[in-house]
Design an enzyme around this catalytic site. Sequence first.
Site, PDB file in Angstrom:
ATOM      1  N   CYS A   1       6.808  -0.534   6.579  1.00  0.00           N
ATOM      2  CA  CYS A   1       6.295   0.564   5.875  1.00  0.00           C
ATOM      3  C   CYS A   1       7.349   1.182   5.120  1.00  0.00           C
ATOM      4  CB  CYS A   1       5.796   1.754   6.812  1.00  0.00           C
ATOM      5  SG  CYS A   1       5.091   3.133   6.142  1.00  0.00           S
ATOM      6  N   LEU A   2       7.053   1.664   3.956  1.00  0.00           N
ATOM      7  CA  LEU A   2       8.088   2.152   2.720  1.00  0.00           C
ATOM      8  C   LEU A   2       8.587   3.544   3.457  1.00  0.00           C
ATOM      9  CD1 LEU A   2       6.148   1.210  -0.341  1.00  0.00           C
ATOM     10  CD2 LEU A   2       7.955   0.001   0.496  1.00  0.00           C
TER      11      LEU A   2
ATOM     12  N   HIS B   1      -2.170   6.695   7.898  1.00  0.00           N
ATOM     13  CA  HIS B   1      -1.507   7.466   7.133  1.00  0.00           C
ATOM     14  C   HIS B   1      -1.852   8.875   6.987  1.00  0.00           C
ATOM     15  CE1 HIS B   1       2.695   5.913   6.320  1.00  0.00           C
ATOM     16  NE2 HIS B   1       1.959   4.752   5.794  1.00  0.00           N
TER      17      HIS B   1
ATOM     18  N   GLN C   1       2.715   9.966   1.457  1.00  0.00           N
ATOM     19  CA  GLN C   1       3.958   9.110   1.247  1.00  0.00           C
ATOM     20  C   GLN C   1       4.805   9.527   0.187  1.00  0.00           C
ATOM     21  OE1 GLN C   1       2.244   5.195   2.316  1.00  0.00           O
ATOM     22  NE2 GLN C   1       4.479   4.856   2.920  1.00  0.00           N
TER      23      GLN C   1
ATOM     24  N   GLY D   1       0.746  -1.159  -0.015  1.00  0.00           N
ATOM     25  CA  GLY D   1      -0.176   0.023  -0.159  1.00  0.00           C
ATOM     26  C   GLY D   1       0.874   1.226  -0.045  1.00  0.00           C
TER      27      GLY D   1
ATOM     28  N   HIS E   1      -3.906   0.454   7.992  1.00  0.00           N
ATOM     29  CA  HIS E   1      -2.378   1.003   7.955  1.00  0.00           C
ATOM     30  C   HIS E   1      -2.475   2.295   7.133  1.00  0.00           C
ATOM     31  CE1 HIS E   1       2.156   0.631   7.689  1.00  0.00           C
ATOM     32  NE2 HIS E   1       1.866   1.535   6.775  1.00  0.00           N
ATOM     33  N   GLU E   2      -2.938   2.171   6.003  1.00  0.00           N
ATOM     34  CA  GLU E   2      -2.888   3.348   4.958  1.00  0.00           C
ATOM     35  C   GLU E   2      -3.979   4.441   5.298  1.00  0.00           C
ATOM     36  OE1 GLU E   2      -0.539   3.434   2.818  1.00  0.00           O
ATOM     37  OE2 GLU E   2       0.069   1.269   3.013  1.00  0.00           O
TER      38      GLU E   2
END
Length: 156
Positions: A88-89, A134, A51, A46, A130-131
């Site tokens: 996480c990226l 953000h 991000q 995701g 999770h997303e």
Amino acid sequence: MAIRKIIKEGDPILRTKCRPVTVFDEKLHQLLDDMHETLDKAEGVGLAAPQVGYCRRFFIMHLGDMRIEAINPEIKKISGKQYVLEGCLSVPNKWGYVTRPNKCKFRAQNRNGEWYEMTLTALGAQCVCHENAHLDGQLFIDVVEEFVDPEELEKA
């Protein structure tokens, strides 16, 4: 399409509550397309708008062959629990266990502004939560219950 730079932990945009999307135009479509390409290259599941430097309420997910775009998402119902390993990226080389819902029903708009509802389980539910976090300026490291040494993961 273009690969976007993924913003890393420490940048204030990752801690900012995002504003709703109000314009569904070619600029948004191009950004979504770029995010899909960026996510493919990063081999993630995701990616949320902050991000890649945009403080707007949308994210994308790649769940197998399913590519989901969730604009102005609203989580309607969650149920069950799963204790899962997450990364996480935007937080490279940090991994940890978190408790997420096992089932998540959400409502969102597609790239043309049309509303839809979807229910996902397991990894899908984990990813939505999770997303979506953000978009409120929260990172997974804020809810980690136990961090895992990345070197231990390589040995497993």
